[in-house]
Design a protein around this motif. Sequence first.
Motif, PDB file in Angstrom:
ATOM      1  N   ARG A  35      55.790  69.158  52.397  1.00  0.00           N
ATOM      2  CA  ARG A  35      54.585  69.979  52.492  1.00  0.00           C
ATOM      3  C   ARG A  35      53.729  69.852  51.234  1.00  0.00           C
ATOM      4  N   ALA A  36      54.368  69.803  50.066  1.00  0.00           N
ATOM      5  CA  ALA A  36      53.615  69.664  48.825  1.00  0.00           C
ATOM      6  C   ALA A  36      52.884  68.324  48.788  1.00  0.00           C
ATOM      7  N   LEU A  37      53.559  67.261  49.187  1.00  0.00           N
ATOM      8  CA  LEU A  37      52.907  65.957  49.222  1.00  0.00           C
ATOM      9  C   LEU A  37      51.767  65.934  50.235  1.00  0.00           C
ATOM     10  N   ALA A  38      51.964  66.570  51.371  1.00  0.00           N
ATOM     11  CA  ALA A  38      50.893  66.632  52.366  1.00  0.00           C
ATOM     12  C   ALA A  38      49.686  67.386  51.817  1.00  0.00           C
ATOM     13  N   THR A  39      49.923  68.447  51.063  1.00  0.00           N
ATOM     14  CA  THR A  39      48.828  69.201  50.461  1.00  0.00           C
ATOM     15  C   THR A  39      48.086  68.355  49.436  1.00  0.00           C
ATOM     16  N   VAL A  40      48.843  67.637  48.613  1.00  0.00           N
ATOM     17  CA  VAL A  40      48.209  66.771  47.604  1.00  0.00           C
ATOM     18  C   VAL A  40      47.382  65.688  48.280  1.00  0.00           C
ATOM     19  N   PHE A  41      47.937  65.053  49.292  1.00  0.00           N
ATOM     20  CA  PHE A  41      47.208  63.993  49.979  1.00  0.00           C
ATOM     21  C   PHE A  41      45.986  64.534  50.725  1.00  0.00           C
ATOM     22  N   ALA A  42      46.063  65.772  51.192  1.00  0.00           N
ATOM     23  CA  ALA A  42      44.917  66.369  51.867  1.00  0.00           C
ATOM     24  C   ALA A  42      43.801  66.700  50.871  1.00  0.00           C
ATOM     25  N   PRO A  45      40.644  63.457  49.364  1.00  0.00           N
ATOM     26  CA  PRO A  45      39.239  63.236  49.738  1.00  0.00           C
ATOM     27  C   PRO A  45      38.282  64.274  49.148  1.00  0.00           C
ATOM     28  N   TRP A  46      38.713  65.523  49.090  1.00  0.00           N
ATOM     29  CA  TRP A  46      37.860  66.555  48.513  1.00  0.00           C
ATOM     30  C   TRP A  46      37.653  66.321  47.020  1.00  0.00           C
ATOM     31  N   THR A  47      38.680  65.862  46.337  1.00  0.00           N
ATOM     32  CA  THR A  47      38.557  65.572  44.910  1.00  0.00           C
ATOM     33  C   THR A  47      37.584  64.424  44.680  1.00  0.00           C
ATOM     34  N   ILE A  48      37.690  63.383  45.490  1.00  0.00           N
ATOM     35  CA  ILE A  48      36.780  62.247  45.368  1.00  0.00           C
ATOM     36  C   ILE A  48      35.344  62.691  45.641  1.00  0.00           C
ATOM     37  N   ALA A  49      35.143  63.531  46.646  1.00  0.00           N
ATOM     38  CA  ALA A  49      33.799  64.030  46.949  1.00  0.00           C
ATOM     39  C   ALA A  49      33.252  64.870  45.800  1.00  0.00           C
ATOM     40  N   ALA A  50      34.086  65.707  45.199  1.00  0.00           N
ATOM     41  CA  ALA A  50      33.629  66.539  44.083  1.00  0.00           C
ATOM     42  C   ALA A  50      33.277  65.688  42.872  1.00  0.00           C
ATOM     43  N   ILE A  51      34.077  64.645  42.608  1.00  0.00           N
ATOM     44  CA  ILE A  51      33.780  63.753  41.485  1.00  0.00           C
ATOM     45  C   ILE A  51      32.463  63.030  41.725  1.00  0.00           C
ATOM     46  N   ALA A  52      32.243  62.543  42.945  1.00  0.00           N
ATOM     47  CA  ALA A  52      30.996  61.844  43.253  1.00  0.00           C
ATOM     48  C   ALA A  52      29.800  62.787  43.129  1.00  0.00           C
ATOM     49  N   LEU A  53      29.935  64.017  43.583  1.00  0.00           N
ATOM     50  CA  LEU A  53      28.852  64.989  43.480  1.00  0.00           C
ATOM     51  C   LEU A  53      28.536  65.317  42.026  1.00  0.00           C
ATOM     52  N   CYS A  54      29.565  65.515  41.216  1.00  0.00           N
ATOM     53  CA  CYS A  54      29.339  65.798  39.793  1.00  0.00           C
ATOM     54  C   CYS A  54      28.708  64.606  39.089  1.00  0.00           C
TER      55      CYS A  54
END
Length: 99
Positions: A35-42, A45-54
């Motif tokens: 479950r922890a790995l699934a949360t990290v992998f989920a 994409p949000w982290t990449i989107a936030a980095i691109a937005l910043c």
Amino acid sequence: MTPEDKLNAFFAEAAPPTRDLTFQAGVAERVARRRALATVFAMIPWTIAAIALCWAAGPMIAPVVEGLSRTLAPAAAILGLTGLGVVVLTASARRLRTV
């Protein structure tokens, strides 16, 4: 076989099997890890989107941040020192209360 032996044998068959706590702990650990790995992998994409937005908004926001940093630096220092004072006084009051 005495009636008591028959009764004990009957209750032994009706009793639930013993629990293997080591096995259950191992299974629970594997489930939690999955479950922890699934949360990290989920979150990737949000982290990449936030980095691109910043990265995209950085040049537009930089002048505002520089102007506010000169204005808000003293207030941030005062707020930080006040917070440190509250933490220290709370810890000392808690220490004195337990004595």
